[in-house]
Design a protein around this motif. Structure first.
Motif, PDB file in Angstrom:
ATOM      1  N   ARG A 139       0.860  -1.185   0.000  1.00  0.00           N
ATOM      2  CA  ARG A 139       0.000   0.000   0.000  1.00  0.00           C
ATOM      3  C   ARG A 139       0.896   1.234   0.000  1.00  0.00           C
ATOM      4  N   TYR A 140       0.626   2.133  -0.950  1.00  0.00           N
ATOM      5  CA  TYR A 140       1.416   3.345  -1.116  1.00  0.00           C
ATOM      6  C   TYR A 140       0.636   4.540  -0.584  1.00  0.00           C
ATOM      7  N   PHE A 141       1.332   5.441   0.107  1.00  0.00           N
ATOM      8  CA  PHE A 141       0.703   6.630   0.654  1.00  0.00           C
ATOM      9  C   PHE A 141       1.393   7.882   0.125  1.00  0.00           C
ATOM     10  N   ALA A 142       0.623   8.958  -0.028  1.00  0.00           N
ATOM     11  CA  ALA A 142       1.114  10.287  -0.401  1.00  0.00           C
ATOM     12  C   ALA A 142       2.029  10.226  -1.627  1.00  0.00           C
ATOM     13  N   GLY A 143       3.258  10.746  -1.494  1.00  0.00           N
ATOM     14  CA  GLY A 143       4.190  10.804  -2.619  1.00  0.00           C
ATOM     15  C   GLY A 143       4.562   9.444  -3.181  1.00  0.00           C
ATOM     16  N   ALA A 144       4.504   8.411  -2.367  1.00  0.00           N
ATOM     17  CA  ALA A 144       4.787   7.059  -2.862  1.00  0.00           C
ATOM     18  C   ALA A 144       3.697   6.623  -3.841  1.00  0.00           C
ATOM     19  N   ALA A 145       2.447   6.961  -3.530  1.00  0.00           N
ATOM     20  CA  ALA A 145       1.342   6.622  -4.437  1.00  0.00           C
ATOM     21  C   ALA A 145       1.485   7.371  -5.756  1.00  0.00           C
ATOM     22  N   ALA A 146       1.874   8.640  -5.670  1.00  0.00           N
ATOM     23  CA  ALA A 146       2.066   9.422  -6.897  1.00  0.00           C
ATOM     24  C   ALA A 146       3.201   8.839  -7.734  1.00  0.00           C
ATOM     25  N   ALA A 147       4.288   8.450  -7.103  1.00  0.00           N
ATOM     26  CA  ALA A 147       5.437   7.911  -7.831  1.00  0.00           C
ATOM     27  C   ALA A 147       5.149   6.541  -8.433  1.00  0.00           C
ATOM     28  N   ALA A 148       4.371   5.719  -7.730  1.00  0.00           N
ATOM     29  CA  ALA A 148       4.044   4.378  -8.232  1.00  0.00           C
ATOM     30  C   ALA A 148       2.898   4.414  -9.238  1.00  0.00           C
ATOM     31  N   GLY A 149       2.073   5.456  -9.142  1.00  0.00           N
ATOM     32  CA  GLY A 149       0.924   5.547 -10.040  1.00  0.00           C
ATOM     33  C   GLY A 149      -0.263   4.726  -9.581  1.00  0.00           C
ATOM     34  N   VAL A 191      11.751   7.854  -3.853  1.00  0.00           N
ATOM     35  CA  VAL A 191      10.828   7.887  -2.713  1.00  0.00           C
ATOM     36  C   VAL A 191      11.149   6.753  -1.743  1.00  0.00           C
ATOM     37  N   LEU A 192      11.390   5.557  -2.269  1.00  0.00           N
ATOM     38  CA  LEU A 192      11.669   4.397  -1.419  1.00  0.00           C
ATOM     39  C   LEU A 192      12.940   4.584  -0.604  1.00  0.00           C
ATOM     40  N   ALA A 193      13.911   5.297  -1.151  1.00  0.00           N
ATOM     41  CA  ALA A 193      15.169   5.521  -0.439  1.00  0.00           C
ATOM     42  C   ALA A 193      14.964   6.321   0.847  1.00  0.00           C
ATOM     43  N   ALA A 194      13.920   7.143   0.884  1.00  0.00           N
ATOM     44  CA  ALA A 194      13.654   7.976   2.062  1.00  0.00           C
ATOM     45  C   ALA A 194      12.448   7.499   2.868  1.00  0.00           C
ATOM     46  N   ALA A 195      11.775   6.471   2.379  1.00  0.00           N
ATOM     47  CA  ALA A 195      10.518   6.025   2.986  1.00  0.00           C
ATOM     48  C   ALA A 195      10.736   5.173   4.235  1.00  0.00           C
ATOM     49  N   LEU A 249       5.551   4.492   3.466  1.00  0.00           N
ATOM     50  CA  LEU A 249       5.263   5.812   4.024  1.00  0.00           C
ATOM     51  C   LEU A 249       6.404   6.762   3.708  1.00  0.00           C
ATOM     52  N   PRO A 250       6.210   7.654   2.726  1.00  0.00           N
ATOM     53  CA  PRO A 250       7.258   8.621   2.428  1.00  0.00           C
ATOM     54  C   PRO A 250       7.345   9.647   3.556  1.00  0.00           C
ATOM     55  N   PRO A 251       8.434  10.413   3.593  1.00  0.00           N
ATOM     56  CA  PRO A 251       8.516  11.464   4.619  1.00  0.00           C
ATOM     57  C   PRO A 251       7.342  12.429   4.448  1.00  0.00           C
ATOM     58  N   PHE A 252       6.776  12.833   5.567  1.00  0.00           N
ATOM     59  CA  PHE A 252       5.657  13.774   5.550  1.00  0.00           C
ATOM     60  C   PHE A 252       6.113  15.082   6.160  1.00  0.00           C
ATOM     61  N   ALA A 253       5.649  16.172   5.618  1.00  0.00           N
ATOM     62  CA  ALA A 253       5.871  17.485   6.238  1.00  0.00           C
ATOM     63  C   ALA A 253       4.654  17.783   7.114  1.00  0.00           C
ATOM     64  N   GLY A 254       4.880  18.420   8.193  1.00  0.00           N
ATOM     65  CA  GLY A 254       3.753  18.734   9.077  1.00  0.00           C
ATOM     66  C   GLY A 254       4.019  20.008   9.832  1.00  0.00           C
TER      67      GLY A 254
END
Length: 82
Positions: free
Chosen positions: A6-16, A48-52, A76-81
């Motif tokens: 399951r991909y979230f946030a930027g990971a979902a965008a990168a995987a499509g 993305v995976l390198a930082a996830a 779970l890619p890095p999230f800004a908050g």
């Protein structure tokens, strides 16, 4: 064996996509899964995976931990908050 990724946030965008089932050989580890995902989706997802962070069945996963049939791996890619 097959695992659900399951991909979230930027990971979902990168995987499509937000989720996929990935066939892997028995005894595969999280590191093997990451290699497979990079081969499937290319350099954009590789960055993305390198930082996830990864959760294996909702628990933090170490790269050498063996996966099992039916495992759920969250990317779970890095999230800004704020």
């Amino acid at each position: 064996m097959t695992v659900v990724v399951r991909y979230f946030a930027g990971a979902a965008a990168a995987a499509g996509l937000t989720e996929e089932k990935v066939p892997l050989p028995a005894g595969a580890t999280l590191a093997v899964l990451v290699e497979d995902l990079v081969a499937r989706h290319g350099t954009r997802l590789a960055r993305v995976l390198a930082a996830a962070s990864f959760l294996l069945d909702e628990v933090g996963g170490d790269a050498q931990r063996p996966l099992h049939d039916g495992a759920c791996v969250d990317v779970l890619p890095p999230f800004a908050g704020g």
